[in-house]
Design a protein around this motif. Structure first.
Motif, PDB file in Angstrom:
ATOM      1  N   LEU A   1      38.545 -26.392  12.240  1.00 62.33           N
ATOM      2  CA  LEU A   1      39.926 -26.480  11.756  1.00 62.33           C
ATOM      3  C   LEU A   1      40.049 -26.052  10.537  1.00 62.33           C
ATOM      4  O   LEU A   1      40.871 -25.039  10.282  1.00 62.33           O
ATOM      5  CB  LEU A   1      40.425 -28.001  11.587  1.00 62.33           C
TER       6      LEU A   1
ATOM      7  N   ALA B   1      42.299 -22.781   9.012  1.00 59.83           N
ATOM      8  CA  ALA B   1      43.192 -23.076   7.846  1.00 59.83           C
ATOM      9  C   ALA B   1      42.851 -21.898   6.956  1.00 59.83           C
ATOM     10  O   ALA B   1      43.778 -21.545   6.013  1.00 59.83           O
ATOM     11  CB  ALA B   1      42.926 -24.482   7.274  1.00 59.83           C
ATOM     12  N   LEU B   2      41.655 -21.606   6.825  1.00 61.07           N
ATOM     13  CA  LEU B   2      41.258 -20.302   5.998  1.00 61.07           C
ATOM     14  C   LEU B   2      41.907 -18.935   6.866  1.00 61.07           C
ATOM     15  O   LEU B   2      41.669 -18.125   6.120  1.00 61.07           O
ATOM     16  CB  LEU B   2      39.935 -20.227   5.746  1.00 61.07           C
TER      17      LEU B   2
ATOM     18  N   ILE C   1      40.798 -17.612   9.475  1.00 55.83           N
ATOM     19  CA  ILE C   1      39.674 -16.632   9.916  1.00 55.83           C
ATOM     20  C   ILE C   1      40.249 -16.149  11.552  1.00 55.83           C
ATOM     21  O   ILE C   1      40.790 -17.224  12.192  1.00 55.83           O
ATOM     22  CB  ILE C   1      38.472 -17.432  10.173  1.00 55.83           C
TER      23      ILE C   1
ATOM     24  N   ARG D   1      31.076 -16.957  15.112  1.00 58.70           N
ATOM     25  CA  ARG D   1      30.359 -17.644  13.906  1.00 58.70           C
ATOM     26  C   ARG D   1      30.271 -19.061  13.899  1.00 58.70           C
ATOM     27  O   ARG D   1      29.311 -19.571  13.343  1.00 58.70           O
ATOM     28  CB  ARG D   1      30.930 -17.168  12.717  1.00 58.70           C
TER      29      ARG D   1
ATOM     30  N   LEU E   1      49.994 -27.082   7.375  1.00 61.98           N
ATOM     31  CA  LEU E   1      49.122 -26.208   7.284  1.00 61.98           C
ATOM     32  C   LEU E   1      49.006 -25.173   8.612  1.00 61.98           C
ATOM     33  O   LEU E   1      48.168 -24.228   8.761  1.00 61.98           O
ATOM     34  CB  LEU E   1      47.675 -26.428   7.108  1.00 61.98           C
TER      35      LEU E   1
ATOM     36  N   LEU F   1      47.752 -25.954  11.516  1.00 61.65           N
ATOM     37  CA  LEU F   1      46.847 -26.065  12.390  1.00 61.65           C
ATOM     38  C   LEU F   1      47.577 -26.889  13.592  1.00 61.65           C
ATOM     39  O   LEU F   1      46.895 -26.617  14.632  1.00 61.65           O
ATOM     40  CB  LEU F   1      45.936 -27.139  11.956  1.00 61.65           C
TER      41      LEU F   1
ATOM     42  N   ARG G   1      48.085 -18.680   3.925  1.00 67.52           N
ATOM     43  CA  ARG G   1      46.595 -19.252   3.952  1.00 67.52           C
ATOM     44  C   ARG G   1      46.194 -19.322   2.622  1.00 67.52           C
ATOM     45  O   ARG G   1      45.610 -20.113   2.146  1.00 67.52           O
ATOM     46  CB  ARG G   1      45.701 -18.543   4.867  1.00 67.52           C
TER      47      ARG G   1
ATOM     48  N   GLN H   1      45.979 -24.912   1.238  1.00 65.87           N
ATOM     49  CA  GLN H   1      44.373 -24.939   1.885  1.00 65.87           C
ATOM     50  C   GLN H   1      44.388 -26.411   1.881  1.00 65.87           C
ATOM     51  O   GLN H   1      45.121 -27.546   1.484  1.00 65.87           O
ATOM     52  CB  GLN H   1      43.463 -24.634   0.746  1.00 65.87           C
ATOM     53  N   ILE H   2      43.230 -26.811   2.980  1.00 67.40           N
ATOM     54  CA  ILE H   2      42.881 -28.296   3.136  1.00 67.40           C
ATOM     55  C   ILE H   2      41.588 -28.720   2.755  1.00 67.40           C
ATOM     56  O   ILE H   2      40.658 -28.097   2.775  1.00 67.40           O
ATOM     57  CB  ILE H   2      43.303 -28.567   4.606  1.00 67.40           C
TER      58      ILE H   2
ATOM     59  N   GLU I   1      33.776 -16.962   2.887  1.00 63.79           N
ATOM     60  CA  GLU I   1      34.330 -16.575   4.223  1.00 63.79           C
ATOM     61  C   GLU I   1      35.786 -16.144   4.126  1.00 63.79           C
ATOM     62  O   GLU I   1      36.206 -14.991   4.351  1.00 63.79           O
ATOM     63  CB  GLU I   1      33.826 -17.435   5.385  1.00 63.79           C
ATOM     64  N   GLY I   2      36.507 -17.307   3.668  1.00 63.37           N
ATOM     65  CA  GLY I   2      37.981 -17.015   3.607  1.00 63.37           C
ATOM     66  C   GLY I   2      38.448 -16.153   2.497  1.00 63.37           C
ATOM     67  O   GLY I   2      39.297 -15.144   2.734  1.00 63.37           O
ATOM     68  N   PRO I   3      37.850 -16.309   1.415  1.00 61.49           N
ATOM     69  CA  PRO I   3      38.490 -15.497   0.214  1.00 61.49           C
ATOM     70  C   PRO I   3      38.150 -13.888   0.507  1.00 61.49           C
ATOM     71  O   PRO I   3      38.895 -13.121   0.235  1.00 61.49           O
ATOM     72  CB  PRO I   3      37.529 -16.140  -1.034  1.00 61.49           C
TER      73      PRO I   3
ATOM     74  N   LEU J   1      37.795 -12.405   3.378  1.00 58.88           N
ATOM     75  CA  LEU J   1      38.774 -11.975   4.375  1.00 58.88           C
ATOM     76  C   LEU J   1      40.244 -11.689   3.938  1.00 58.88           C
ATOM     77  O   LEU J   1      40.764 -10.796   4.185  1.00 58.88           O
ATOM     78  CB  LEU J   1      38.794 -13.188   5.466  1.00 58.88           C
ATOM     79  N   HIS J   2      40.628 -12.487   2.941  1.00 62.18           N
ATOM     80  CA  HIS J   2      41.946 -12.388   2.339  1.00 62.18           C
ATOM     81  C   HIS J   2      41.963 -11.715   1.056  1.00 62.18           C
ATOM     82  O   HIS J   2      43.042 -11.549   0.524  1.00 62.18           O
ATOM     83  CB  HIS J   2      42.555 -13.561   2.155  1.00 62.18           C
TER      84      HIS J   2
ATOM     85  N   ARG K   1      35.436 -24.708  -1.619  1.00 59.57           N
ATOM     86  CA  ARG K   1      35.708 -23.767  -0.167  1.00 59.57           C
ATOM     87  C   ARG K   1      37.246 -23.531  -0.258  1.00 59.57           C
ATOM     88  O   ARG K   1      37.790 -22.408  -0.309  1.00 59.57           O
ATOM     89  CB  ARG K   1      35.509 -24.189   0.918  1.00 59.57           C
TER      90      ARG K   1
ATOM     91  N   MET L   1      39.997 -19.907  -2.546  1.00 56.82           N
ATOM     92  CA  MET L   1      41.143 -19.301  -2.172  1.00 56.82           C
ATOM     93  C   MET L   1      42.324 -19.204  -3.016  1.00 56.82           C
ATOM     94  O   MET L   1      43.189 -18.368  -2.913  1.00 56.82           O
ATOM     95  CB  MET L   1      41.564 -20.080  -0.798  1.00 56.82           C
TER      96      MET L   1
END
Lengths: 304, 380
Positions: free
Chosen positions: A192, A196-197, A199, A207, B65, B67, B147, B151-152, B173-175, B177-178, B223, B227
C-alpha cells in the motif's frame, strides 16, 4: 546480509540429506559436463583411414556397436552391458545431459509462464483473476499423458515436441502457488505504501511482491525438475519422446521392454538393462528432491 | 493559522465495498464503510479522526490517498478536483460531465463558489471540449503531483517496510520516481532524512529487520517526508508502539510539522493521543461524521451523545476520582445494514421518535462546531 548468508549456508551443510542431495547433483553435473571425456562420442566399428574410430555427427545418438539386438552382459569394454547393439554406459552418461536439458528448460519455461499468469491474476484480482484461474482449471482438468500424446501427434514426435507439451501442461501448479502467495502479500502495508508513493504496478510486482513470494515457487520448481525427468521418461517409454537411439534414460528403458522379465526361470538375467538407466533416473530425482527439501528448510521463515 | 487556506476538501465522500456471493460472484450487499462524509482540512493544522473500530476512519484515509477508489463524492486538493485522476479516461470524462457540465448548464453561475467557480470560468473560456481536454491532459503529471502532495504513515511498523530491500531504496524509491530528488543526490538526501527522524544516516544500508518497531516507524515517516508532502495521513501511526516510544514518535511528528509546515490527518482510536496532537477533531460513527469541532470545543463541550459517551470513557490517572461513565447499550450495528434515521439511535440514551425516522444533517450549531444530531447537547 553476509552474516545471514553464512548462517544459511552453515545450516544447509549441517543437514546430511542436503549434503547427499548436493553431492549427487554435483556428481551428475560433472558427468554431464565431462561426458565427451567419460564416454567419447566415437564409433569404433567404423575406423577412418588412419585407423582412428569414426567421430559421431550427433553425440546424442548412441552409436550402434553390434548388429545383434540382444542384451550383452557387462564386460570390460562395456561396463554397463549392451542392449540393441548400443552401449548402456554411453547412454547413461550422455543421458545425463538430456535429463538436465529437459529438466532445466521445461522447468524454467513453465515456471516463467506460471509466474506471469499467477502474478497478474493475484495482483489485479477481479475478473482478470477469475478468467485466468478458470483457464488454469481447464488446463488442470486435462489428463497430462493424454494431452501430451495428442499434442505430440499434432506437433510430431521428438524431444523438443515433448518438451513443448510439458511446458504447455506444466505451468498451472506454479500459477496457483504464486497467486495464493500474492493474495497474501498484496494486502501488506508496504505494498500500500508503494502505491501511495505512486510506484507503477509492474515495479510493485517485481520489486515488492515477487521477492516476498517467490521462494516457495523456487522450491517447488527444484522438486519438479527431478520428477519432470520421470515424466519425460514415461513419454519416451511410450515412444513419444526422443528419436530411436537417442541417449535418453527413458528411451533406453524402452529397449528393455522385451527383457524386463528376464529369461525363463531366470528373472534377473538381463538386470543390467533396467538397473543402470533406472538407477540413474532414481538418483537424479532423489538429488533434486533432497535439494528442494533443503532449500525449503532454508527459506521457510517459520523454521528459522 | 492566521490565514486559513483549505488544503483538502472532501465533498459527500462515499465508499461502499461489495459483498459477493454465489457461483457468478454476484453482488449481494454493500458494506457502507464511508457514507456521505464531508470535511475540510486547512493548511498547517492537525485534524484528528476518531471513532471505534469499523467506523470507517481508515477507509476515509485510504480513499483520500486513492488507495481505494471512492464510490462517489469529490476530493479537492489544493483547489484542484483530483477525483477523476485515477479513473479510466471515459469514466473521468463522464464524471466531469456529471459533476460540472450538467451543473453549469442548469444552475445560475453567480451561485458558484470555490472550485465550481474556478472550473466555470475555465468552461466559459474554453468551451465544453476545451474544458475536457484541459482537465484530462497531462494526467500523469497530475497524478505525480497528487502523490507528492499526500503521503501516508501506516499503523504496523513490521508490515509497512518491505523486508527484502534496503532502507536506502525504501526511502528514496518514491522521491526518485517523482524527481523530487535526483539520482545523484540520493545518498545525501536519504542520510539527511533519516537523521531528521532520529536514525543514524549510515544505517541506510541495513534491512528493515535490523531495526526496532519505533525505529521502523521513524523510517516510515522518513519515507513519507522525503516526498516533501503537504499532507501526511497518519493511520493509527502510533497505535502499535509502546507508550514511551509512542510519545517520542508523537513529538517527532510535531517537530516535523513545525519545521516543514505539514498538515496531518491523524487517524486514531486513542482519545488521549488525539487530544495531545490535534487542532480539530472529527468524530465518526458507522461511516458518518457525527461531530466536527475544534479540540477545545469538543473536549470541553461535546454536543453529540456519542461523543459524550466517548469522552466519559477516557481513563483518568487518578484512583480517587469517580467519574460518571455513560455506558452505551449493545454493539455497533453492521455497516451492511445500518439503522434507519440517525445511525446512533438504537444505542442513544436520549433518542426520540424522530431519530429513527429522519437522518440528522451535519449542521453548524456554534461557529466552527458541527454536529449531526437532532438534539445536540441533550445528554448531560
Amino acid at each position: 546480509m553476509n552474516t545471514e548468508l553464512k548462517r544459511t549456508l552453515r545450516k544447509l551443510f549441517k543437514n546430511p540429506s542436503a549434503i547427499l542431495g548436493f553431492t549427487l547433483l554435483i556428481f551428475f553435473t560433472l558427468v554431464a559436463i565431462f561426458a565427451p571425456l567419460i564416454a567419447p562420442p566415437v564409433n569404433p566399428m567404423f575406423p577412418d583411414e588412419n585407423g582412428n574410430p569414426m567421430k559421431l555427427d550427433n553425440p546424442y545418438i548412441m552409436p550402434i556397436l553390434s548388429w545383434s539386438s540382444d542384451p550383452v552382459a557387462p564386460s570390460k569394454d562395456h561396463p554397463f552391458g549392451m542392449i540393441a547393439g548400443r552401449d548402456i554406459f554411453y547412454g547413461v552418461v550422455w543421458g545425463t545431459r538430456t535429463a538436465f536439458k529437459i529438466g532445466l528448460i521445461v522447468v524454467s519455461a513453465s515456471t516463467l509462464i506460471g509466474l506471469i499468469i499467477g502474478s497478474i491474476a493475484g495482483y489485479f484480482g477481479g475478473w482478470v483473476d477469475e478468467f485466468l484461474m478458470r483457464v488454469t482449471d481447464i488446463f488442470l482438468s486435462i489428463p497430462f499423458l493424454l494431452a501430451a500424446m495428442v499434442l505430440t501427434t499434432i506437433l510430431g514426435s521428438g524431444l523438443n515436441k515433448v518438451m513443448i507439451a510439458m511446458v504447455i501442461f506444466g505451468w498451472m501448479a506454479t500459477a496457483r502457488l504464486i497467486r495464493a502467495n500474492i493474495l497474501q502479500v498484496k494486502e501488506e502495508q508496504f505494498v500500500l505504501a508503494a502505491k501511495a508513493l505512486g510506484i507503477k504496478n509492474f515495479i510493485i510486482i517485481v520489486r515488492h511482491i515477487l521477492p516476498n513470494t517467490i521462494f516457495p515457487v523456487l522450491v517447488q520448481a527444484t522438486m519438479r525438475l527431478g520428477s519432470l525427468v520421470i515424466t519425460a521418461a514415461a513419454l519416451s517409454f511410450l515412444g513419444l519422446g526422443a528419436p530411436i537411439g537417442y541417449a535418453d534414460w527413458g528411451s533406453m528403458l524402452n529397449y528393455t521392454r522385451n527383457y524386463i522379465l528376464g529369461a525363463s526361470g531366470q528373472a534377473f538375467t538381463y538386470w543390467y538393462t533396467v538397473f543402470y538407466p533406472g538407477m540413474a533416473m532414481v538418483l537424479f530425482v532423489l538429488a533434486w528432491n533432497l535439494v528442494g527439501d533443503a532449500l525449503r528448510d532454508v527459506f521457510d521463515p517459520k523454521l528459522k | 493559522m492566521s490565514e486559513k487556506r483549505v488544503l483538502v476538501k472532501v465533498d459527500n465522500l462515499v465508499k461502499y465495498f461489495p459483498i459477493r456471493a454465489g457461483v457468478f460472484k454476484r453482488i449481494v450487499a454493500w458494506v457502507r464503510a464511508v457514507d456521505d462524509v464531508s470535511f475540510e482540512i486547512y493548511e498547517g493544522e492537525t485534524v484528528g479522526l476518531v471513532g471505534e473500530s469499523g467506523c470507517g476512519k481508515t477507509t476515509v484515509g485510504m480513499t483520500l490517498l486513492r488507495l481505494y477508489e471512492p464510490t462517489s463524492g469529490r476530493i479537492i486538493v489544493d483547489n484542484e478536483d483530483t477525483t477523476f485522476y485515477f479513473m479510466p479516461k471515459f469514466k473521468a470524462k463522464k464524471y466531469l460531465q456529471k459533476t460540472y457540465i450538467e451543473k453549469f448548464k442548469k444552475e445560475d453561475p453567480s451561485s458558484f463558489t470555490g472550485i465550481d467557480k474556478k472550473y466555470y470560468d475555465l468552461y466559459k473560456e474554453l468551451g465544453e471540449s476545451g474544458f475536457y481536454n484541459k482537465l484530462l491532459s497531462e494526467l500523469n503529471e497530475k497524478k505525480s503531483e497528487f502523490r507528492k502532495t499526500m503521503q501516508i504513515v501506516f499503523q504496523d511498523p513490521y508490515s509497512s517496510l518491505n523486508p527484502r530491500i534496503r532502507i536506502k531504496t525504501i526511502v528514496s524509491e518514491g522521491p526518485v520516481l517523482h524527481k523530487v530528488i535526483k539520482k545523484s543526490e540520493v545518498i545525501d538526501k536519504v542520510k539527511a532524512a533519516l537523521e531528521e527522524v532520529g536514525i543514524h544516516g549510515d544505517h541506510m544500508y541495513r534491512f528493515p529487520h535490523q531495526f526496532s518497531g519505533g525505529q521502523r516507524q521513524r523510517i516510515g515517516i522518513a519515507r513519507s517526508l522525503l516526498m516533501n508532502p503537504k499532507l501526511i495521513v497518519a493511520d493509527e501511526a502510533v497505535a502499535a508502539l509502546d507508550v514511551s516510544i509512542r510519545s517520542q514518535v508523537i513529538n517527532l511528528m510535531l517537530d516535523l510539522q513545525k519545521k516543514h509546515n505539514l498538515t496531518y490527518l491523524f487517524i486514531s482510536h486513542d482519545l488521549s493521543v488525539i487530544k495531545y496532537m490535534s487542532d480539530r477533531v472529527i468524530v465518526m460513527y458507522l461511516g458518518k461524521i457525527v461531530e466536527n469541532a475544534s479540540k477545545k470545543e469538543l473536549f470541553d463541550e461535546p454536543l453529540h451523545p456519542y461523543t459524550r459517551a466517548l469522552m466519559s470513557a477516557i481513563p483518568v490517572p487518578n484512583p480517587d476520582y469517580k467519574k460518571k461513565r455513560i455506558i452505551l447499550k449493545g454493539d455497533v450495528p453492521s455497516p451492511v445494514n445500518p439503522p434507519s434515521g440517525c445511525r446512533f439511535h438504537p444505542r442513544c440514551p436520549v433518542a426520540k421518535e424522530i431519530c429513527s425516522k429522519e437522518e440528522p444533517q451535519l449542521r453548524e450549531v456554534k461557529p466552527g462546531h458541527f454536529v449531526a444530531c437532532h438534539f445536540p447537547g441533550s445528554l448531560k
